[in-house]
Design a protein around this motif. Structure first.
Motif, short mmCIF file in Angstrom:
data_model
loop_
_atom_site.label_atom_id
_atom_site.label_comp_id
_atom_site.label_asym_id
_atom_site.label_seq_id
_atom_site.Cartn_x
_atom_site.Cartn_y
_atom_site.Cartn_z
N SER A 90 0.84 -1.20 0.00
CA SER A 90 0.00 0.00 0.00
C SER A 90 0.87 1.25 0.00
O SER A 90 1.88 1.32 0.71
CB SER A 90 -0.91 -0.01 1.23
OG SER A 90 -1.64 1.20 1.32
N ILE A 91 0.49 2.25 -0.78
CA ILE A 91 1.22 3.52 -0.85
C ILE A 91 0.23 4.68 -0.91
O ILE A 91 -0.84 4.58 -1.50
CB ILE A 91 2.16 3.59 -2.08
CG1 ILE A 91 1.35 3.43 -3.38
CG2 ILE A 91 3.24 2.54 -2.01
CD1 ILE A 91 2.12 3.81 -4.61
N ASP A 92 0.54 5.77 -0.29
CA ASP A 92 -0.07 7.09 -0.47
C ASP A 92 -1.58 7.08 -0.72
O ASP A 92 -2.05 7.42 -1.80
CB ASP A 92 0.59 7.82 -1.65
CG ASP A 92 2.08 7.97 -1.45
OD1 ASP A 92 2.50 8.04 -0.30
OD2 ASP A 92 2.81 8.01 -2.45
N PRO A 93 -2.42 6.68 0.26
CA PRO A 93 -3.87 6.83 0.06
C PRO A 93 -4.23 8.30 -0.01
O PRO A 93 -3.54 9.17 0.53
CB PRO A 93 -4.45 6.15 1.30
CG PRO A 93 -3.38 6.26 2.34
CD PRO A 93 -2.09 6.16 1.59
N ALA A 94 -5.33 8.61 -0.67
CA ALA A 94 -5.70 10.02 -0.85
C ALA A 94 -7.21 10.12 -1.05
O ALA A 94 -7.91 9.12 -1.20
CB ALA A 94 -4.97 10.61 -2.05
N MET A 95 -7.70 11.36 -1.01
CA MET A 95 -9.09 11.68 -1.33
C MET A 95 -9.10 12.57 -2.57
O MET A 95 -8.31 13.52 -2.67
CB MET A 95 -9.76 12.42 -0.16
CG MET A 95 -9.95 11.58 1.09
SD MET A 95 -11.39 10.52 0.96
CE MET A 95 -11.43 9.87 2.65
N ILE A 96 -9.98 12.27 -3.53
CA ILE A 96 -10.10 13.10 -4.73
C ILE A 96 -11.57 13.37 -5.00
O ILE A 96 -12.45 12.67 -4.48
CB ILE A 96 -9.45 12.44 -5.96
CG1 ILE A 96 -10.26 11.19 -6.38
CG2 ILE A 96 -8.00 12.08 -5.71
CD1 ILE A 96 -9.91 10.69 -7.75
N VAL A 97 -11.84 14.38 -5.79
CA VAL A 97 -13.20 14.69 -6.24
C VAL A 97 -13.21 14.54 -7.75
O VAL A 97 -12.42 15.17 -8.46
CB VAL A 97 -13.62 16.11 -5.84
CG1 VAL A 97 -15.01 16.42 -6.38
CG2 VAL A 97 -13.60 16.26 -4.32
#
Length: 601
Positions: free
Chosen positions: A203-210
Motif C-alpha cells: 500500500s502507498i499514499d492513500p488520498a481523497m479526490i473529487v
C-alpha cells in the motif's frame, strides 16, 4: 513551628481561597429537553429540542453516546414564549435523532458546565417499535445490482509502457476507487504466472479526490515484475476482493440510501472486481553499442567508490567499497569491473546485498612502491527509458605506498608477567581508639528565626493573597463577558494537550489510537472555536463556518486533508505508517497554530 509546616500552610491557603472564590460564582441551572414525538419506528427521524431560559448565547452541548441512537446537530434559534408555549423566551438547540433499532431509550439527564455554572436537564424517553414500516414507494424500487456498484467502486491498473526489455523492472500501480468509506478486508491480487518474476503488492499514499462532483477515497497499491525471455505475455487480470459494510462513520457522499438498499438486512456484502488483462511485449536488450564490461544491469543507476585507507605498505591489503544505487532491477546488477594493472594484485569481489542498492567489496594489494592510485572502476548498464547504454567510471583515488611491510617478531627475553598482587586488608583490632583525621562539616544553628525568609514571606503573604484574589476575580469576569476569548483559551489549551498525546501515540506506532485522538482533537478544537457541538463538526460545517473568516486556501485544504487522513486511518483497511501519522501531525500543528493566532472565528 517547622519551616516545612509553614510552607504547607502557605501553599494550602491560596488554593483554598481561589477555590472558594470560584465556587461562589457557580450556580445550578436547569434546562429542558423535549421530543417532537415520543414513539417512532427504526430509521424515522425525531427532533430533539434543548431549551435554555437564562441566557441566549449558550453553545450547544455535546451529547453522550447512546447505543442505537444517532444524533446530529441541526441548529439553534431564539424562540419567543408565544411560539414555544413556555413561560418565557428561550434559546433552542435542535438535534435530529435517528433510531437504529427497536427498544425504549432514555435520554438524560444531561449535565455540563459553562462559565462556571452547572446545567442539568430533565429525562425523556423515546419508544422505538421493533418492526419498521417500509414505504410503498421503496417496495417498488429496483434493487441495485452489481453493475450499479461497479460505477461507484472500481479498479484502475497503470503500467507505464507495454513494450519492455528482458529483465527490465516494470512498475504496476493499482488504484482502488470507492465512494463509500466502509470497505473492509480489501485484498489486491493478480493471476500468477511462471513467465515472470514478481513481488507482493504494498500500500502507498492513500488520498481523497473529487471526480465529477463525487468524492472518492483512492487506495493505491504498487509492485513490480520482470520477464526473463523475449516474447508476448499477458499481465493480470488484477482482482480486488473486499466487503462493503454498513456505515459506521460519516458517509463520504450523499449515498447512504443506495448502500442501505444494496446491503439489505445484512451487515456486510462481499464483492470482487476484476480489471482487464494487459498485453506486454518483451524485446531483448540490443547488442549494438554494448560495452565490454556490461553484465546485464537494466535500469538507471549511480556508482560510489571509496577505500578504507590511503597510506599502506607494499603487500598490505586495501578494501575498495563499491555501491550501486538508483532505480531498476537490482537482481541484474553484478560487481563493477576494476582495471587490471601490474601495480596491484586484485582479488575477487564480495557482494554484501541490499534492497534498494548493491554494495560490493574488493581487496587489492599494491605490488610495488610505485603505485600512486587505485585502478579505475567502471560499471555499465542499459537505460530502458533512453534505450541506450551508460558507463560510469570512478577511481584514480590517490594512495601512498611507503615501503615493504614490516615483519612482527616476538621480542626475546620477555617472560609472562606475574599476576598483580592482591593488597592485604588490615583488620581493625579491638580495644583500640581511632581518631578521625578530619571532623567533617560543622553546622551552626540560627537562633534568630525572625530574620529567616520564611517569616518575612509570612508577613507579606496576606498582601500577595489579596492581589491574587483581585486578579482571579478580574480574569473570571473577563471569561464570562468575552465568550470568544474564553473559547479560544479553552481550545488552545486542550489542543496542546491532545497534540502531545498524539505525538506519544506516533512514537509507539499506534495508528488506530493516533487517528482516534486526532479526529477527537479536530472535533473538539473546531467545535469550541466555531460554537458548535463537537459531535456535529464535519468538513462541510467547517467550510460553511470558516467561509469569509480566513483567507488562506492552504489552511482550509489542510483541514480537509486531516479529516481525510482520519477517515482513511479509522474506517478503511489502509495501513497508515509512522510517515503518514507524522505528516498528519504536521498539518494539525500548522493549522492549529494559525487558528490560535485569531482570537475570534
Amino acid at each position: 513551628m517547622s519551616k516545612a509546616y509553614l510552607k504547607r500552610i502557605c501553599l494550602a491557603v491560596p488554593v483554598f481561597l481561589l477555590l472558594f472564590i470560584a465556587s461562589s460564582h457557580a450556580r445550578d441551572i436547569n434546562f429542558k429537553i423535549d421530543l417532537s414525538r415520543k414513539t417512532v419506528q427504526p430509521g424515522r427521524q425525531v427532533e430533539m429540542y434543548l431549551y435554555f431560559f437564562d441566557s441566549m448565547d449558550i453553545p450547544a452541548p455535546g451529547l453522550p453516546y447512546i447505543e442505537g441512537l444517532d444524533f446530529k446537530y441541526s441548529g439553534s434559534k431564539v424562540v419567543p414564549a408565544r411560539e414555544s408555549g413556555l413561560i418565557s423566551d428561550s434559546l433552542r438547540h435542535t438535534y435530529t435523532v435517528v433510531p437504529l433499532k427497536g427498544g425504549e431509550f432514555r435520554i438524560g439527564p444531561l449535565s455540563f458546565s459553562y462559565r462556571g455554572n452547572n446545567y442539568t436537564s430533565n429525562t425523556v424517553f423515546l419508544k422505538v417499535s421493533k418492526d419498521a414500516e417500509v414505504p410503498l414507494a421503496r417496495r417498488k424500487e429496483a434493487r441495485p445490482d452489481e453493475e450499479d456498484i461497479k460505477r461507484r467502486i472500481y479498479l484502475k491498473v497503470d503500467i507505464p509502457r507495454t513494450t519492455v526489455y528482458v529483465n527490465e523492472k516494470v512498475p504496476v500501480t493499482v488504484k482502488f476507487y470507492t465512494d463509500w468509506l466502509d470497505v473492509e478486508n480489501l485484498e489486491i491480487s493478480d493471476q500468477p504466472s511462471k513467465e515472470y518474476i514478481t513481488e507482493q503488492y504494498r500500500s502507498i499514499d492513500p488520498a481523497m479526490i473529487v471526480s465529477d462532483g463525487v468524492r472518492y477515497a483512492v487506495l493505491r497499491f504498487r509492485k513490480s515484475f520482470f520477464i526473463l525471455e523475449p516474447g508476448e505475455y499477458t499481465f493480470g487480470p488484477v482482482k480486488a476482493s473486499f466487503d462493503i459494510a454498513k456505515a459506521r462513520a460519516e458517509v463520504l457522499n450523499d449515498n447512504q440510501a443506495f448502500y442501505n438498499s444494496f446491503l439489505g438486512g445484512r451487515d456486510s456484502r462481499h464483492m470482487e472486481l476484476e480489471a482487464e488483462p494487459i498485453k506486454i511485449s518483451v524485446v531483448p536488450v540490443p547488442s549494438r553499442g554494448r560495452p565490454a564490461d556490461f553484465s546485464g544491469a537494466i535500469g538507471n543507476f549511480g556508482l560510489e567508490v571509496s577505500v578504507d585507507k590511503k597510506t599502506v605498505k607494499v603487500g598490505e591489503p586495501i578494501i575498495i567499497t563499491m555501491t550501486v544505487t538508483g532505480e531498476g532491477n537490482f537482481n541484474t546488477v553484478k560487481a563493477p569491473a576494476i582495471r587490471e594493472t601490474d601495480a596491484f594484485t586484485v582479488y575477487e569481489a564480495q557482494e554484501l546485498g541490499g534492497e534498494d542498492n548493491r554494495v560490493f567489496t574488493q581487496v587489492i594489494k599494491p605490488a610495488s612502491p610505485d603505485a600512486r592510485a587505485i585502478p579505475r572502476v567502471s560499471f555499465s548498464y542499459f537505460d530502458p527509458d533512453k534505450a541506450e547504454f551508460v558507463t560510469l567510471t570512478q577511481g584514480n583515488i590517490p594512495i601512498e605506498v611507503i615501503g615493504p611491510p614490516s615483519v612482527q617478531k616476538k621480542p626475546e627475553g620477555v617472560t609472562k608477567p606475574l599476576p598483580a598482587r592482591k593488597p592485604v586488608e588490615e583488620e581493625l583490632g579491638t580495644g583500640i581508639i581511632y581518631i578521625k583525621d578530619f571532623p567533617g562539616e560543622l553546622e551552626r544553628g540560627n537562633p534568630h528565626a525572625y530574620k529567616s525568609k520564611g517569616v518575612i514571606f509570612l508577613g507579606i503573604f496576606p498582601l500577595l493573597l489579596f492581589f491574587g484574589a483581585v486578579i482571579t476575580q478580574k480574569r473570571m469576569k473577563l471569561l464570562e463577558e468575552d465568550t470568544s476569548y474564553a473559547g479560544w483559551l479553552s481550545a488552545s489549551r486542550r489542543a496542546s494537550r491532545d497534540i502531545a498525546e498524539a505525538r506519544s501515540l506516533l512514537r509507539v506506532g499506534k495508528a488506530k489510537e493516533f487517528y482516534q485522538k486526532v479526529f477527537k482533537l479536530m472535533q473538539v478544537y473546531l467545535g469550541t472555536r466555531l460554537g458548535v457541538p463537537p459531535e456535529g463538526v464535519t468538513e462541510q460545517i467547517v467550510d460553511d463556518r470558516l467561509s469569509g473568516k480566513i483567507h488562506r486556501d492552504d489552511i482550509t485544504e489542510k483541514i480537509r486533508a486531516v479529516f481525510s487522513d482520519c477517515y482513511l486511518g479509522l474506517y478503511t483497511r489502509v495501513k497508515m505508517d509512522k510517515s503518514d501519522m507524522k505528516s498528519t501531525l504536521g498539518k494539525i500543528k500548522e493549522l492549529v497554530g494559525y487558528l490560535n493566532s485569531k482570537r475570534s472565528l
